[in-house]
Design a protein around this motif. Structure first.
Motif, PDB file in Angstrom:
ATOM      1  N   ASP A 142       1.716   7.481  -6.566  1.00  0.00           N
ATOM      2  CA  ASP A 142       0.584   8.329  -6.961  1.00  0.00           C
ATOM      3  C   ASP A 142      -0.608   7.582  -7.528  1.00  0.00           C
ATOM      4  O   ASP A 142      -1.428   8.169  -8.231  1.00  0.00           O
ATOM      5  N   PHE A 149      -5.425   6.456  -3.185  1.00  0.00           N
ATOM      6  CA  PHE A 149      -5.891   5.499  -2.187  1.00  0.00           C
ATOM      7  C   PHE A 149      -6.891   4.498  -2.762  1.00  0.00           C
ATOM      8  O   PHE A 149      -6.775   3.298  -2.576  1.00  0.00           O
ATOM      9  N   ASP A 150      -7.873   4.996  -3.491  1.00  0.00           N
ATOM     10  CA  ASP A 150      -8.928   4.113  -4.001  1.00  0.00           C
ATOM     11  C   ASP A 150      -8.387   3.041  -4.929  1.00  0.00           C
ATOM     12  O   ASP A 150      -8.673   1.851  -4.757  1.00  0.00           O
ATOM     13  N   ILE A 161       0.834   3.922  -3.118  1.00  0.00           N
ATOM     14  CA  ILE A 161       0.407   5.295  -2.863  1.00  0.00           C
ATOM     15  C   ILE A 161       1.541   6.260  -3.186  1.00  0.00           C
ATOM     16  O   ILE A 161       1.332   7.316  -3.768  1.00  0.00           O
ATOM     17  N   GLN A 162       2.762   5.847  -2.882  1.00  0.00           N
ATOM     18  CA  GLN A 162       3.885   6.729  -3.189  1.00  0.00           C
ATOM     19  C   GLN A 162       4.168   6.818  -4.687  1.00  0.00           C
ATOM     20  O   GLN A 162       4.942   7.651  -5.130  1.00  0.00           O
ATOM     21  N   GLN A 200       0.835  -1.198   0.000  1.00  0.00           N
ATOM     22  CA  GLN A 200       0.000   0.000   0.000  1.00  0.00           C
ATOM     23  C   GLN A 200       0.877   1.259   0.000  1.00  0.00           C
ATOM     24  O   GLN A 200       0.663   2.186  -0.789  1.00  0.00           O
ATOM     25  N   ALA A 201       1.887   1.245   0.836  1.00  0.00           N
ATOM     26  CA  ALA A 201       2.788   2.394   0.913  1.00  0.00           C
ATOM     27  C   ALA A 201       3.431   2.642  -0.447  1.00  0.00           C
ATOM     28  O   ALA A 201       3.508   3.766  -0.936  1.00  0.00           O
ATOM     29  N   GLN A 214      -3.049  13.538  -7.254  1.00  0.00           N
ATOM     30  CA  GLN A 214      -4.465  13.203  -7.390  1.00  0.00           C
ATOM     31  C   GLN A 214      -5.256  14.220  -8.204  1.00  0.00           C
ATOM     32  O   GLN A 214      -6.292  13.919  -8.766  1.00  0.00           O
TER      33      GLN A 214
END
Ligand code: GTP
Ligand code: MG
Lengths: 318, 447
Positions: free
Chosen positions: A60, A63-64, A57-58, A53-54, A247
């Motif tokens: 870009d 989250f979804d 997300i990093q 997850q990290a 985002q």
């Protein structure tokens, strides 16, 4: 100008995707560093998913999208009883690719045999003008005869910038003076294209934030005027997105898409360390496809988008 | 600016306020949402984690949990931590005691350096300084022209050597030109570059070595994603970054990446860019910004903005009317025209305490509507303009006919008017009690 330009072109050797991957090396390092922590995991556990997850997300992905990918990955891990890091990463990359899946041909430009009009739009500073020049150069190489239109009549020296690019790539530039009506410039460009026997009219527009209603209306007007002059035009309306954007790129794609019939995306600045992960969400949620990627500041630094290369540059190769 | 981050954060914290008792689980649940809101705002992954951890640590102490208003205490903690995250207090530019002060602007391609140069020059001029712009972007086609044209617009001299000079030569030339022509500040516009481009980064150090640079500002696009932190780290390894300027904050970006840069590099945000005009630059006040994010409004900035843009006479007249509660449709029209010059309405509205949720609906005021409003108001009798409450059905119809609009348009305008009147009276009530000051210190949302 050419020797200045030369200063930068000397540094190209590795090949474009090679360079993109060099740029992405750091990400990959971080990803594999991320995996170091559980490289000898005996089980594929929640901690691994946290790490993934990290990492996503990093990059870009947001989250979804990250959660959706990981949910699917959980299922795959369970169903196929995946145990090794390699297997898990392979599955993750397949799942990501699946989100980028699309009908054949939908990443190609849809140009008419006669005259095609291409409109470049996007927020400020993403690389519209440079991409217009790169595209013109590319089409010229493919035997077409493009012409450029300087519809950015707002930004200081926007016209001069395009004119210099026109000289570099050997393509005529139609322009009015600063402050002129951008739709009128577009109109004249299409007319000039006809008169000069060109088969592509490439129109550069001023950068604008998607939240600026007046300016979005102005784009609609440009479209209408082009349409009136040339049926079926613009054949391509390309939204230029900067890979460094997070985002907000999704909002840009949505709002430009609402205002115009966006037919594709040019994803620029992939030669940096940004991964452009938000495009996964953009493709998934807006159904607009990335058609080209920008990998530098020179004319030749524009490539068709390849999902496989993109994902392997994003997640590494196994 | 930061509005949508604000919406999300306010949503996350709402579940906590107005409750008599809080459990650790309540706090954890809210903080999970806070973390999500931060991630959606592009706040760096690690920074978001750290942020929620420190809020949690402070929040679950008995002092908070057992206070009378635990929820509001948590909101206050979030406000404090946000202020901290954004740099604590205002950071100003450093000026050299021996002019000229040299300010270098650096950043990625397309981040807004050239425009920011012009804005800063304009800002410095307002402060009574005498700036000189220097074009050291020798790569991008027409970059020099762009700066030259901007300089013209704001009436600031520009050094554009446009030969084969290297950036460090240009920097030296700019300093000596400043000395000889009596400029006290040199603003050096450099080419956009990638932080991993060895040769180009070397060029920046060369400039830094060639002249005394007093401020090196990193220009960061507020829409940047997670990579912002890497970029900033690389830049600050090569040159001594003294501050950040966040650009393009006038859109709907949540701006979180920029906040992370601050946290990771320790460089404070000194300015934010909020539009394309040379005037669209604001100094950055972390505490005010934190208030705005949490929906507490930012009356100070609103007042300053109004001071900057309204002509004094008009402002005084308006103030007078507001005090006497005599805000009429004529004032409304004048207001609309004024406000449009100040910037997008939604931006302004979001600075008013408690109004940020309505900001969206206010964004639609465009040119065409203004023209319509003008026509409508002009079709009213003086009496109607002064006391709009008397405008009932038949009058509405007459006004619509007279102005060539529809009754719906008239209705809408009247509704907008009364909403604005309410809003303004909320604001002035604040002013009377000097709430601007209080609001800032209060630290609690008003809803
Ligand atoms: N590294 C890199 N830089 C790029 C790329 N594409 C464009 N640029 C640079 O980004 C900067 C902005 O590019 P422009 O083409 O002027 O962007 P624009 O969207 O036309 O900008 P405005 O018209 O001001 O809104 C320039 O310095 C370009 O050289 C790319 O793919 N990689
Ligand atoms: Mg441009």
């Amino acid at each position: 100008m050419s020797n200045r330009n030369g200063q930068r072109s000397d540094r190209e050797s590795a090949g474009l995707w090679g360079r993109m991957k060099v740029g992405l090396e750091k990400t990959r390092q971080r990803i594999s560093e991320g995996f170091e922590a559980f490289i000898d995991f005996s089980a594929v556990d929640e901690q691994m998913f946290d790490e993934l997850q990290a990492v996503l997300i990093q990059a870009d992905l947001g989250f979804d999208t990250t959660e959706r990918l990981l949910d699917d990955l959980r299922i795959r891990v369970k169903e196929e009883n995946l145990r090794g890091k390699q297997e898990v990463l392979q599955a993750l990359s397949e799942l990501t690719l699946r989100m980028l899946e699309t009908e054949p041909g939908s990443r190609e430009m849809q140009l008419s045999d006669d005259l095609s009009v291409i409109l470049l739009v996007g927020v400020n500073g993403v690389g519209k003008t440079t991409s217009a020049a790169k595209l013109a150069w590319r089409l010229k190489k493919q035997g077409r005869k493009p012409i450029l239109g300087a519809s950015d009549t707002f930004r200081a020296a926007g016209i001069e910038q395009l004119q210099l690019w026109g000289q570099r790539v050997g393509v005529d530039v139609i322009h009015h003076s600063q402050g002129a009506d951008p739709a009128a410039v577009a109109f004249d460009t299409v007319k000039a294209a006809r008169a000069r026997d060109c088969d592509v009219a490439m129109i550069d527009t001023a950068g604008r934030l998607h939240t600026q209603k007046n300016l979005m209306n102005e784009l609609e007007k440009i479209c209408r005027v082009i349409q009136r002059e040339e049926e079926g035009a613009p054949h391509e309306t390309l939204l230029v997105l900067d890979a460094t954007t997070g985002q907000n790129a999704l909002r840009q794609a949505e709002m430009f898409g609402d205002a115009l019939c966006v037919t594709g995306i040019v994803l620029t600045k992939l030669d940096g360390t940004a991964k452009g992960g938000i495009t996964v969400a953009v493709e998934d949620q807006t159904n607009t496809r990335v058609k080209f990627v920008g990998l530098g500041e020179n004319v030749e630094d524009l490539q068709p988008f390849s999902p496989e290369d993109f994902v392997s540059a994003l997640l590494g190769e196994f | 600016m930061f509005e949508s981050l604000g919406d999300k954060l306010q949503g996350a914290l709402k579940s906590l306020t107005g409750r008599g008792k809080l459990t650790e689980e309540d706090v954890d649940r809210a903080l999970r949402e806070v973390r999500l809101a931060l991630l959606e705002a592009d706040v760096n992954f690690l920074v978001a984690k750290k942020f929620t951890e420190s809020v949690r640590q402070r929040a679950v102490g008995t002092e908070v949990m057992e206070s009378l208003t635990p929820g509001q205490q948590v909101v206050k903690i979030v406000h404090d931590e946000l202020t901290q995250l954004m740099g604590g207090s205002e950071h100003r530019l450093n000026f050299s005691s021996q002019p000229p002060t040299v300010i270098m602007l650096a950043g990625l391609q397309g981040s807004g350096k050239t425009t920011t140069c012009a804005k800063l020059a304009r800002y410095l001029k307002r402060q009574g300084r005498n700036p000189l712009l220097a074009a050291a972007d020798i790569y991008r086609p027409a970059a020099g022209d762009q700066l030259a044209q901007l300089g013209d617009q704001i009436d600031v001299p520009v050094l554009d050597m446009s030969s084969s000079a290297q950036p460090e030569d240009i920097a030296r030339a700019a300093v000596s030109k400043a000395r000889s022509s009596g400029s006290d500040t040199v603003l050096l516009d450099t080419a956009g570059r990638l932080h991993i481009d060895e040769e180009m980064m070397e060029e920046l150090s060369a400039v830094e070595n060639a002249v005394d640079v007093h401020e090196s500002l990193l220009i960061v696009d507020a829409m940047t994603g997670q990579d912002a932190v890497n970029v900033a780290e690389e830049f600050s390894e090569r040159i001594e970054i003294t501050g950040l300027v966040l650009t393009k904050m006038d859109g709907d970006t949540r701006g979180g990446a920029a906040l992370s840069v601050l946290d990771v590099t320790g460089c404070p945000v000194k300015f934010v860019g909020t539009g394309e005009r040379p005037d669209d630059l604001q100094t950055f006040h972390p505490d005010r910004m934190a208030s705005r994010i949490l929906g507490m409004g930012d009356v100070m900035t609103l007042v300053e903005k109004a001071e900057q843009e309204m002509d004094e006479e008009q402002a005084r007249r308006l103030e007078q009317r507001l005090r006497e509660d005599k805000f009429t449709l004529e004032d409304f029209l004048e207001q609309m025209q004024q406000v449009r010059q100040m910037g997008p309405l939604d931006q302004l509205v979001s600075m008013i305490p408690g109004m940020s949720p309505h900001a969206d609906s206010m964004g639609d005021l465009d040119e065409a509507e203004l023209v319509k409003a003008e026509a409508i108001i002009q079709s009213m009798t003086p009496e109607e303009r002064r006391s709009p409450d008397i405008i009932k059905r038949s009058r509405r119809r007459r006004i619509a006919r007279g102005s060539g609009t529809r009754v719906q348009d008239v209705n809408r305008l009247l509704k907008q008017f009364s909403r604005t009147r309410d809003m303004i009276s909320q604001l002035t009530k604040g002013q009377k009690s000097q709430a601007a000051q209080k609001l800032r210190n209060m630290g609690f949302p008003r809803r």
